[in-house]
Design an enzyme around this catalytic site. Structure first.
Site, PDB file in Angstrom:
ATOM      1  N   GLU A  93       0.874  -1.262  -0.025  1.00 56.88           N
ATOM      2  CA  GLU A  93      -0.006  -0.266   0.088  1.00 56.88           C
ATOM      3  C   GLU A  93       0.807   1.232  -0.028  1.00 56.88           C
ATOM      4  O   GLU A  93       0.386   2.180  -0.629  1.00 56.88           O
ATOM      5  CB  GLU A  93      -0.743   0.077   1.171  1.00 56.88           C
ATOM      6  CG  GLU A  93      -1.861   0.912   1.143  1.00 56.88           C
ATOM      7  CD  GLU A  93      -2.798   1.069   2.502  1.00 56.88           C
ATOM      8  OE1 GLU A  93      -3.505   2.094   2.830  1.00 56.88           O
ATOM      9  OE2 GLU A  93      -2.851   0.044   3.136  1.00 56.88           O
ATOM     10  N   ASP A  94       1.984   1.224   0.745  1.00 53.53           N
ATOM     11  CA  ASP A  94       2.903   2.533   0.965  1.00 53.53           C
ATOM     12  C   ASP A  94       3.901   2.809   0.250  1.00 53.53           C
ATOM     13  O   ASP A  94       4.688   3.619   0.356  1.00 53.53           O
ATOM     14  CB  ASP A  94       2.933   2.702   2.421  1.00 53.53           C
ATOM     15  CG  ASP A  94       1.694   2.801   3.149  1.00 53.53           C
ATOM     16  OD1 ASP A  94       0.557   3.047   2.731  1.00 53.53           O
ATOM     17  OD2 ASP A  94       1.745   2.603   4.402  1.00 53.53           O
TER      18      ASP A  94
END
Length: 742
Positions: A93-94
């Site tokens: 996600e990051d």
């Protein structure tokens, strides 16, 4: 937290390594197969991926995945696969890495868990509704394949709640609301009681900080008295257990701050009147599972020889465990101080399952025990809801929440098969539980061989037979008879299918209305039409239009059309005499900064907010703002069920609010109960109007035999006035209770 932010890079790195070693040592001390190499690799990979990134609190980001891994390993008892997934859960996600990269480095199983934990950008509910609802849907879809996904999500949420203090107030509301609405019931459903209690208490702490602090202080202040009462109660029981030669542990289990507050709110009682603050828990050691039940009943017998039993409050969760795997024998007896005390009897095995949840003891193999099949049945129901998603995010979350039930009943089929259902289930719930087609064609039922309607509510222990007819078709009003999520989902899907041609016809009428009147469809237009026709959503409106049950009123046309700016209208404007109320300049809506606290202003003429009808808050209440589709700030009490749904579904529209000084008057409702006598109504009215100078807007009183109930609506400035009014009413002879109601 602040001390951590002042560390040098070397000290910071040492802190991160120490935290990782703590996770590893905990894992090595467990009875899992030792797969240290892959755990080390996952940690190094995550550390490198999150290098240089910090959390809002200022600490290195990698400390969050480490904390999640520690909760998964040491508080849930999960193994190496889950620990690796916990380290990697935010990498996709990051950072630049993809799920394919994770699969390449760590294998398919870990990649699948990480994919299930990765949030999503788009969704079936569209931008206006909730990405959060779509996240739940994705999470639960993966969960039905592997339960560890939701357990890791729980660990992630628990750490986020423990560190929520560094977030802005509106984010705190949003996250605490989601937690209380979905995650705490989900933890309960999976048997994670310790985590459920902590999530509830942390949510409560951020939503109602003053009440949390007050109750915590009252618990501390009453500790010595409570310990003395418990010792007097438990001493004779311990003596009996010692005579039985049992190896056991006996302790007092204190009610959580949140459950104490909820009891005070629901029953309108002060802290001093919450008598069941603690329960006694007896945990005995037993190596032979087949003997556990007999020992529980021996302990039960010993306790009932000493104290008077409450006959209606014995719960045998050993013979029929709860659907989340919970097993114990509960009884309630009269203590020496004249108050009822609950005693919970469990074996060490039952206690582990109760605290960790049997989901944490999930066996990843083909052979399933009784517990796994129970959980599988529940997961199948969840999958069923997901296969027929509601078009509305709030409906979806409500349907999902419905199935995270806490109280259950057990009924039997004519063949003697057991069915676990939520409380208030009906014959129709059983029909849908057996098969969709049985539900859709159900006409009645036989309960304990007696003919009953399909709306008949069932009791635990009932024997239920479902009667069907091919000529029966599903009815809209059936939705009111259903308590199970599966039943509601299947019924709504069938009704939608049946109504589809009517809805399409109604959509055509609606679009023709807009086209004929040169109206462009916007959120504001839809809201006004739904408001005027009193429908909840567009589908309901279309169904009514298509079935000739409703029409869009003509008077709406003027307010729905955009203001004309043609040359002709500009020439005519000066000739139009006096201004009508419609041509008054519209007050510009002020821009709202969601990161700042929104100050609430109100006087007799104007205010910068509107009150929600569902909970009617007053100045002085703990409230939150929600920005509706018209850009207005709608106020909800933090205890309002609707507010819980809004926080879980529309987190980005939530505002942290604070009351400014105000001169406005607001409507408050008060319920008065007491013993009827001649002249009591006159005294109540005199007290309110004459002595307190409060304006009464409505008074409804009803007396039955010697008891009266009075519902009162008054105009007040704030909550202090209502509190003062209630305490003064309590002084009137005969009044037993006076409290504010919503």
């Amino acid at each position: 937290m602040e001390e951590r932010n002042k560390l040098t890079p070397e000290e910071e790195d040492r802190l991160v390594e120490d935290e990782f070693r703590d996770v590893l040592n905990g894992y090595l001390a467990s009875n899992h197969r030792k797969k240290v190499e892959i755990i080390e690799r996952a940690y190094r990979f995550a550390k490198e991926a999150h290098k240089g990134i910090r959390r809002r609190s200022g600490e290195p980001y990698i400390l969050h995945p480490i904390a999640v891994a520690k909760i998964a390993s040491q508080e849930m008892g999960l193994g190496s696969t889950s620990i690796c997934a916990a380290f990697l859960h935010d990498v996709v996600e990051d950072t630049e890495y993809t799920v394919q990269d994770i699969e390449q480095h760590f294998g398919k199983k870990i990649a699948q868990l990480v994919a299930g934990l990765t949030k999503i950008s788009g969704g079936i509910f569209g931008d206006k509704a909730s990405a959060q609802a779509e996240n739940f849907r994705k999470l639960l879809l993966t969960m039905s394949e592997d339960i560890r996904v939701v357990l890791l999500k729980m660990a992630d949420r628990l750490h986020n709640m423990r560190t929520l203090g560094s977030m802005s107030p509106n984010k705190q509301y949003k996250i605490a609301g989601e937690t209380l609405y979905i995650y705490a019931p989900l933890a309960h459903r999976l048997g994670l009681f310790a985590i459920k209690t902590e999530l509830e208490d942390l949510s409560f702490k951020y939503e109602h900080p003053v009440a949390y602090e007050r109750i915590s202080e009252q618990i501390r202040a009453s500790e010595a008295r409570r310990a003395s009462v418990y010792n007097d109660f438990s001493y004779p029981i311990k003596e009996k257990l010692n005579e039985m030669d049992l190896k056991y542990e006996a302790k007092a289990r204190l009610k959580s701050v949140y459950s104490i507050w909820r009891k005070m709110e629901n029953k309108h009682i002060p802290f001093e009147e919450v008598y069941d603050l603690y329960a006694m828990r007896i945990i005995f050691d037993c190596d032979d599972i087949s003997k556990e039940k007999a020992i529980c009943w021996q302990i039960y017998s010993a306790i009932t020889d000493l104290y008077k039993l409450h006959p209606e409050r014995t719960r045998d969760w050993i013979s029929v465990p709860k659907a989340n795997g919970y097993q114990a024998l509960h009884l309630t007896v009269m203590g020496p101080d004249g108050n009822w005390v609950e005693v919970q009897i469990r074996s060490r095995r039952m206690d582990e399952i109760a605290e960790l949840g049997f989901a944490a003891h999930w066996k990843y193999k083909i052979g399933e025990g009784e517990e796994e099949s129970e959980l599988n049945a529940w997961l199948a129901t969840i999958k069923d809801i997901l296969d027929n998603p509601e078009p509305d995010a709030i409906d979806f979350l409500d349907t999902l929440k419905l199935n995270l039930f806490s109280s259950e009943i057990v009924v039997f089929t004519p063949k003697g098969e057991l069915l676990t259902l939520p409380n208030n289930s009906t014959v129709l719930d059983v029909a849908f539980g057996l098969h969709s087609q049985i539900g859709l064609h159900c006409i009645a039922g036989k309960v304990n061989h007696k003919l009953v309607p399909l709306s008949h509510r069932l009791q635990s222990g009932d024997q239920v037979e479902v009667l069907t007819s091919q000529s029966q078709t599903p009815k809209k009003e059936w939705i009111n008879f259903l308590a199970t999520a599966k039943g509601k989902t299947r019924l709504r899907a069938a009704l939608r299918k049946e109504l589809q041609p009517v809805i399409e016809k109604g959509r055509g009428i609606y679009e023709a209305f807009l086209k004929d009147n040169a109206i462009t469809e916007t959120n504001e237009v839809v809201t006004k039409i739904l408001g005027a026709t009193h429908f909840q959503n567009k589908d309901e409106l279309f169904a009514a239009l298509g079935g000739d049950e409703a029409v869009i009123p003509d008077y709406l046309v003027k307010s729905l059309r955009p203001a004309s700016s043609s040359l002709f209208s500009k020439i005519l404007r000066p000739l139009k005499g006096k201004k009508t109320p419609d041509s008054q300049p519209v007050k510009e809506k002020q821009a709202i900064n969601f990161k700042e606290t929104y100050i609430l202003h109100a006087d007799d003429k104007d205010s910068n907010f509107i009150m929600a009808d569902c909970c009617s808050p007053l100045p002085g209440d703990d409230v939150m703002g929600w920005v509706n589709d018209d850009g207005e700030v709608e106020l909800h009490s933090l205890t309002c069920p609707r507010a819980q749904v809004l926080k879980a579904s529309y987190g980005r529209r939530i505002l942290n609010t604070a009351w400014a000084a105000h001169t406005g008057k607001f409507l408050a409702n008060v319920r008065i109960e007491g013993v009827d006598r001649f002249g009591i109504l006159q005294e109540i009215i005199q007290m309110i109007s004459m002595h307190l100078a409060i304006n009464i807007r409505k008074l409804d009183i009803e007396a039955e035999k010697e008891v009266f109930h009075c519902d009162l609506s008054v105009l007040v400035n704030d909550t202090k006035v209502v509190t003062d009014l209630c305490s003064k009413l309590m002084r009137i002879k005969g009044v037993q209770r006076a409290s504010r109601v919503n």
